[in-house]
Design an enzyme around this catalytic site. Structure first.
Site, PDB file in Angstrom:
ATOM      1  N   HIS A  83       1.997   1.682  -3.393  1.00 15.16           N
ATOM      2  CA  HIS A  83       1.051   2.345  -4.004  1.00 15.16           C
ATOM      3  C   HIS A  83       0.655   3.764  -4.041  1.00 15.16           C
ATOM      4  O   HIS A  83       0.521   4.333  -4.964  1.00 15.16           O
ATOM      5  CB  HIS A  83      -0.520   1.592  -3.672  1.00 15.16           C
ATOM      6  CG  HIS A  83      -1.669   2.261  -4.163  1.00 15.16           C
ATOM      7  ND1 HIS A  83      -2.056   3.450  -3.496  1.00 15.16           N
ATOM      8  CD2 HIS A  83      -2.752   2.031  -5.138  1.00 15.16           C
ATOM      9  CE1 HIS A  83      -3.171   3.903  -3.862  1.00 15.16           C
ATOM     10  NE2 HIS A  83      -3.620   2.750  -4.814  1.00 15.16           N
ATOM     11  N   GLU A 108       1.062   6.782  -6.453  1.00 12.82           N
ATOM     12  CA  GLU A 108       0.179   7.795  -6.621  1.00 12.82           C
ATOM     13  C   GLU A 108       0.649   9.184  -6.782  1.00 12.82           C
ATOM     14  O   GLU A 108       0.218  10.068  -7.412  1.00 12.82           O
ATOM     15  CB  GLU A 108      -0.918   7.619  -5.496  1.00 12.82           C
ATOM     16  CG  GLU A 108      -1.946   8.745  -5.185  1.00 12.82           C
ATOM     17  CD  GLU A 108      -2.566   8.462  -3.699  1.00 12.82           C
ATOM     18  OE1 GLU A 108      -3.017   7.254  -3.582  1.00 12.82           O
ATOM     19  OE2 GLU A 108      -2.573   9.534  -2.733  1.00 12.82           O
ATOM     20  N   LYS A 111       0.720  -1.229  -0.110  1.00 12.19           N
ATOM     21  CA  LYS A 111       0.176  -0.031  -0.272  1.00 12.19           C
ATOM     22  C   LYS A 111       0.787   1.215   0.070  1.00 12.19           C
ATOM     23  O   LYS A 111       0.487   2.175  -0.749  1.00 12.19           O
ATOM     24  CB  LYS A 111      -0.834   0.135   1.114  1.00 12.19           C
ATOM     25  CG  LYS A 111      -1.757   1.434   1.347  1.00 12.19           C
ATOM     26  CD  LYS A 111      -2.671   1.848   0.297  1.00 12.19           C
ATOM     27  CE  LYS A 111      -3.631   2.621   0.459  1.00 12.19           C
ATOM     28  NZ  LYS A 111      -3.459   3.925   1.030  1.00 12.19           N
TER      29      LYS A 111
HETATM   30  C1  6PG Z   1      -5.525   5.792  -1.035  1.00 12.86           C
HETATM   31  C2  6PG Z   1      -4.697   7.342  -0.331  1.00 12.86           C
HETATM   32  C3  6PG Z   1      -4.972   7.550   0.936  1.00 12.86           C
HETATM   33  C4  6PG Z   1      -4.028   8.706   1.231  1.00 12.86           C
HETATM   34  C5  6PG Z   1      -4.434  10.066   0.887  1.00 12.86           C
HETATM   35  C6  6PG Z   1      -3.285  11.132   1.418  1.00 12.86           C
HETATM   36  O1  6PG Z   1      -4.908   5.189  -1.432  1.00 12.86           O
HETATM   37  O2  6PG Z   1      -6.953   6.204  -0.681  1.00 12.86           O
HETATM   38  O3  6PG Z   1      -3.815   6.945  -0.873  1.00 12.86           O
HETATM   39  O4  6PG Z   1      -4.584   6.468   1.555  1.00 12.86           O
HETATM   40  O5  6PG Z   1      -3.855   8.674   2.837  1.00 12.86           O
HETATM   41  O6  6PG Z   1      -4.116  10.182  -0.670  1.00 12.86           O
HETATM   42  O7  6PG Z   1      -2.178  11.146   0.918  1.00 12.86           O
HETATM   43  P1  6PG Z   1      -1.208  12.413   1.254  1.00 12.86           P
HETATM   44  O8  6PG Z   1      -1.721  13.261   2.357  1.00 12.86           O
HETATM   45  O9  6PG Z   1       0.217  11.819   1.491  1.00 12.86           O
HETATM   46  O10 6PG Z   1      -1.232  13.144  -0.351  1.00 12.86           O
END
Ligand code: 6PG
Length: 483
Positions: free
Chosen positions: A193, A197, A190
């Site tokens: 992942h 992202e 994760k």
């Molecule tokens: C997900 C996201 C999530 C993450 C936010 C915030 O897979 O649903 O990755 O888990 O917490 O997107 O991430 P940042 O605050 O680090 O941008």
């Protein structure tokens, strides 16, 4: 494992921590016909959930941990949705004291995988199963179908897997949930992942910046381009929401919302964890690192303010052919995205080897096709590539991606060079291209680095034409000796 239906213990799953993600997952379980025991430190959240959404399914309201645990069928399955770090440890300890051997504690937050390794080992000693599960998809995914990455003991998946798979997103009839591997592997995956992202978001941001500053497009015009792209190979959740964000108008000023948002990106930390772990594993995740650093640079607001007006040098003219440049950006985005995923999958392979997890990249590509933030059409291609060759040395070498980059390469170079000549920052596009060029290079300047290291530190080097390690007597007669 047998399910014990003791009188009163009727819930198939318990959820503790009822902020938005926890509430939405609890509702998702209930909507799929599971009885859900609810627990939250402050009872007001539990009551609010039951009042607003109680009709969606069968919820069991509990006030104390003892009541909560007593409401669960055996083996008890409890999903913790609290803040990573100390709060998670505190809840685990409370639960573990009230639970019995064979019961399962699932941490669904964004925990650091090394914490998950530690927690799993300590709960295993107490006979409990601990499952670190990555859950992606944000608030909406939690409610309507996330992508779920559960690690932990394989046996626990028998009792847990069907429940999790029932609430996960489904793509072509396949749930976006599978057992990932032992101990911290679910949270590790994760984390990567999330690193991908970050890279994906940064690349999209750079594309937007080029439309704005090189072609002079307004937010609506860029939104139109992204909408069009979303009908092709770049189809993905992030491209889709990019168009929506760009189209949003600010009620107060009537301007595009994006133009009134402060340009300093924040981060909760999973991108940074990915890069730190990649450094330890020695995996060059340059795209992800650029994305993390780009957020850091954007946040250095004072420094940036002081630097406005620094010399740009002679800048080139704007691209004359907007349609060609648009296509170039599309190709550069696609190719850079391939690099980001290739690097992320390299990190997963390195983590798997380091911790003996035996991770299967094709399974990950499969469960990332739906529900999660990086879901994209492109993941079908990644799945195919790893199905065909699970030991692929790099995703870039899969025939489909190799061809895609061959098609994109001229555009990719034009975008990076044009951006540079226009003074527009494209750290992720540029470093992804450099990574690609370095990877395919027959010879790198690392030979010189080795020579320098040997010069100042007698660190030795290998020769292209002989086995073993060698050292040149730099401060002596400069002859070579075998080390
Ligand atoms: C997900 C996201 C999530 C993450 C936010 C915030 O897979 O649903 O990755 O888990 O917490 O997107 O991430 P940042 O605050 O680090 O941008």
């Amino acid at each position: 494992m047998t399910i014990d239906n003791t009188e009163g213990a009727r819930a198939q799953i318990g959820v503790t921590g009822l902020a938005v993600m926890g509430s939405n997952i609890a509702r998702n379980f209930a909507r799929h016909g599971h009885t859900v025991a609810l627990h939250n430190r402050s009872i007001a959240k539990t009551d609010a959930l039951i009042e607003e959404h109680g009709s969606e399914g069968d919820f069991v309201r509990t006030e104390t941990i003892e009541e909560f645990v007593a409401a669960l069928q055996k083996p008890r399955r409890v999903l913790i949705m609290v803040k990573a770090g100390d709060p998670t440890d505190a809840v685990i300890e409370e639960l573990a004291s009230a639970m019995e051997p064979g019961d399962i504690i699932i941490d669904g937050g964004n925990a650091l995988y090394t914490d998950t390794i530690r927690r799993e080992a300590s709960l295993r000693d107490r006979g409990l199963h601990f499952v670190g599960a990555g859950i992606s998809g944000g608030e909406e995914g939690a409610l309507n179908g996330p992508s779920i990455m559960p690690g932990g003991p394989k046996e626990s998946y028998q009792a847990l897997g069907p429940l999790l798979e029932s609430i996960a997103a489904q793509v072509d009839g396949t749930p976006c949930c599978t057992h990932i591997g032992p101990d911290g592997s679910g949270h590790f995956v994760k984390m990567v992942h999330n690193g991908i992202e970050y890279a994906d978001m940064q690349l999209i941001g750079e594309a937007y910046n080029l439309f704005r500053d090189a072609l002079g497009y307004d937010a609506d015009q860029v939104a139109d381009v992204f909408t069009e792209w979303n009908a092709g190979d770049l189809e993905s959740y992030l491209v889709e929401i990019t168009a929506e964000v760009l189209r949003q108008k600010d009620a107060k000023t009537g301007k595009a919302l994006v133009d009134v948002i402060v340009d300093a990106a924040e981060q909760k930390g999973t991108g940074r964890w990915t890069v730190k772990s990649a450094l330890d594993l020695g995996v060059p995740v340059t795209g992800i690192a650029e994305a993390v650093f780009a957020r850091a640079l954007s946040g250095a607001r004072e420094q940036r303010k002081a630097a406005v007006g620094l010399a740009s040098g002679q800048l080139a003219d704007k691209p004359a052919d907007a349609a060609q440049f648009t296509e170039d950006i599309r190709q550069a985005l696609y190719a850079s995205k391939v690099v980001a995923y290739a690097q992320g999958f390299d990190q997963i392979a390195a983590g798997s080897a380091e911790y003996d997890w035996n991770l299967h990249p094709a399974d990950l590509a499969t469960i990332w096709r739906g529900g999660c933030i990086i879901r994209a059409r492109f993941l079908n291609r990644i799945k195919d590539a790893y199905d065909e060759n699970p030991k692929l040395p790099s995703l870039i070498l899969a025939p489909y991606f190799r061809d895609a980059i061959e098609t994109a390469i001229d555009s990719w170079r034009r975008v990076v060079s044009t951006a540079t000549l226009l003074g527009i920052p494209v750290p992720a596009f540029a470093s992804s291209l450099s990574y690609y060029d370095a990877l395919r290079a027959e010879r790198l300047p690392a030979a010189l680095t080795q020579g320098q290291r040997d010069f100042f530190g007698a660190h030795t080097y290998e020769r292209v034409d002989a086995e073993g390690k060698f050292h040149t007597l730099w401060s002596g007669d400069r002859s070579e000796v075998q080390a």
